[in-house]
Design a protein around this motif. Structure first.
Motif, short mmCIF file in Angstrom:
data_model
loop_
_atom_site.label_atom_id
_atom_site.label_comp_id
_atom_site.label_asym_id
_atom_site.label_seq_id
_atom_site.Cartn_x
_atom_site.Cartn_y
_atom_site.Cartn_z
N SER A 94 2.63 8.69 -1.42
CA SER A 94 1.41 7.91 -1.61
C SER A 94 1.39 6.71 -0.68
CB SER A 94 1.28 7.46 -3.07
OG SER A 94 2.31 6.57 -3.42
N TYR A 95 0.17 6.22 -0.37
CA TYR A 95 -0.01 5.16 0.61
C TYR A 95 -0.88 4.05 0.05
CZ TYR A 95 1.86 8.71 3.74
OH TYR A 95 2.68 9.66 4.32
N ASP A 96 -0.59 2.81 0.48
CA ASP A 96 -1.33 1.66 -0.03
C ASP A 96 -2.45 1.26 0.92
OD1 ASP A 96 -0.19 0.25 2.08
OD2 ASP A 96 1.31 -0.77 0.84
N LYS A 122 11.97 3.12 5.77
CA LYS A 122 10.86 3.21 4.83
C LYS A 122 9.74 2.23 5.21
CE LYS A 122 13.29 2.82 0.97
NZ LYS A 122 13.57 2.73 -0.49
N GLN A 123 10.12 1.04 5.64
CA GLN A 123 9.13 0.03 6.02
C GLN A 123 8.33 0.44 7.26
OE1 GLN A 123 8.12 -2.87 4.50
NE2 GLN A 123 9.34 -2.07 2.79
N ARG A 155 0.80 1.86 4.38
CA ARG A 155 2.25 2.06 4.26
C ARG A 155 2.58 3.01 3.12
NH1 ARG A 155 4.78 -1.19 7.67
NH2 ARG A 155 3.74 -3.11 8.34
N LYS A 207 4.07 4.01 8.30
CA LYS A 207 2.73 3.47 8.16
C LYS A 207 1.73 4.39 8.87
CE LYS A 207 0.02 -0.77 8.89
NZ LYS A 207 -1.17 -0.08 9.41
N LYS A 264 3.93 3.79 -0.04
CA LYS A 264 4.31 2.90 -1.15
C LYS A 264 5.19 3.61 -2.17
CE LYS A 264 0.25 3.57 -4.14
NZ LYS A 264 -0.85 2.90 -4.85
N ASN A 265 5.14 4.93 -2.18
CA ASN A 265 6.00 5.67 -3.10
C ASN A 265 6.35 7.03 -2.51
OD1 ASN A 265 7.40 6.21 -5.60
ND2 ASN A 265 5.74 7.62 -6.09
#
Length: 380
Positions: free
Chosen positions: A94-96, A118-119, A100, A122, A102-103
């Motif tokens: 999932s993406y924010d 992980k960071q 990015r 995007k 996010k999960n």
């Protein structure tokens, strides 16, 4: 005077690829209506210049991302539009709102990504611009300013009209067998209306025009072929306002149920080069929005949106009003599309070059700009 448009410009896959790179991946393009993404998690899916795009609503904030999951390249959202969180259906990444990841389910246990990795996950984000109810997207890494593509007075007129659109919309798609440029050559040619649309549009509207110059005037000023010069030359390609004289508007009941845009009894056109045309044939009571999507050298999808001006209050027959508008608009569009498909069907590498008259001066200016862009190494 002969046209500058060679048959290859309508037939060649190589030219089509250059158009995608030099025009459609550089310019601001119409992408949809805000009424299709009204709530949190609502979305629109596009394929723009070959790139899959999703426009997603995050609690009222609209964002545009490449519609491809960073794990196994699955599309994040599917269909034309809908309402769903930005979660990949394949492995539930999932993406924010920033794009990015996010999960990532069971990330530590099965993926082994470090915090830095992980960071870095995007989604590619694209610039998005809202003009009234209209959404425009730009795919470039460094998008040109919106005002470099469109003149201020055009944007003001377009925004004024688009702010009047109602939230109820009807959408249909026409899969045309013609090159996208034929549409815009046709839209800038009012001379065809009294012949091709003699029993439809021409029976209720007329389009006076003035020929500029003469067909013998072949000398033209030099064109500034720098990026800034090409952008400046392009700005007048988009224009809008009253362009036709219409018969007296019949007083039908639904007209009293909407907040009419403007007060002029005229046929209005707005043309936002290179992929949007809006028409109002009844002086601002309703609008037909055409979104032209090039698919191949000889294929163009025409997505058609039908809206009225804002309703004063909900009323039971609003759907039937949109349906009636759709059927009338499709009758006129079908005449255009049938002719464009006929033209495309007879094109070949050695086809004769069209001969233009003085009234086609606007088309000629755009042809010159287009040929310069396609045949040189210059970029927008």
């Amino acid at each position: 005077m002969q046209s500058r448009m060679l048959p290859s410009y309508y037939l060649s896959q190589d030219v089509f690829a250059r158009e995608q790179r030099k025009i459609f991946r550089k310019l601001w393009l119409f992408a949809g209506l805000t009424s299709l993404v009204p709530d949190n998690n609502s979305f629109i899916v596009r394929k723009t210049a070959g790139i899959p795009v999703v426009i997603q609503n995050f609690h009222g904030q609209l964002k545009a991302f490449e519609n491809v999951c960073l794990h196994r390249s699955a599309p994040l959202q599917q269909g034309f539009c809908g309402r769903r969180a930005l979660v990949c259906p394949y492995h539930a990444w999932s993406y924010d709102v920033s794009g990015r990841a996010k999960n990532i389910p069971d990330c530590d246990a099965i993926y082994g990504f470090g915090e830095v990795e992980k960071q870095s996950l995007k989604l590619r984000e694209f610039a998005l611009k809202q003009v009234g109810s209209l959404l425009f997207i730009n795919l470039a890494d460094e998008p040109m300013p919106f005002e470099e593509q469109f003149q201020a007075e055009f944007v003001e007129s377009l925004q004024s009209a688009a702010e009047s659109f109602d939230s109820e919309v009807m959408v249909t798609t026409w899969h045309g067998r013609f090159n996208w440029k034929l549409v815009y050559e046709n839209l800038r040619d009012f001379n065809h209306v009294k012949y091709l649309h003699g029993k439809s549009l021409a029976s209720v509207a007329s389009f006076p025009f003035l020929a500029e110059g003469s067909a013998e005037q072949a000398l033209e000023p030099l064109m500034d072929i720098s990026s800034a010069g090409l952008r400046k030359t392009m700005r007048p390609f988009s224009y809008g306002g009253p362009e036709g004289v219409i018969e007296a508007i019949r007083d039908v009941p639904w007209l009293q149920r909407v907040e009419r845009w403007g007060s002029q009894d005229a046929y209005f056109n707005w043309l936002a080069y290179p992929n949007l045309h809006i028409a109002s044939g009844n002086g601002g009571y309703s609008f037909t929005i055409e979104h032209h999507v090039p698919v191949a050298p000889d294929r163009t999808d025409v997505e058609i949106y039908f809206v009225t001006a804002k309703r004063k209050a909900p009323y039971a027959a609003s759907y039937q009003v949109l349906l009636a508008n759709m059927h009338y608009s499709k009758k006129i569009l079908s005449e255009d599309i049938e002719m464009l498909e006929r033209i495309q069907s007879v094109l070949h590498d050695d086809a004769p070059i069209p001969t233009q008259g003085a009234y086609e001066s606007t088309n000629r200016k755009i042809e010159r700009w287009y040929a310069t862009l396609m045949e040189t190494g210059h970029e927008l």
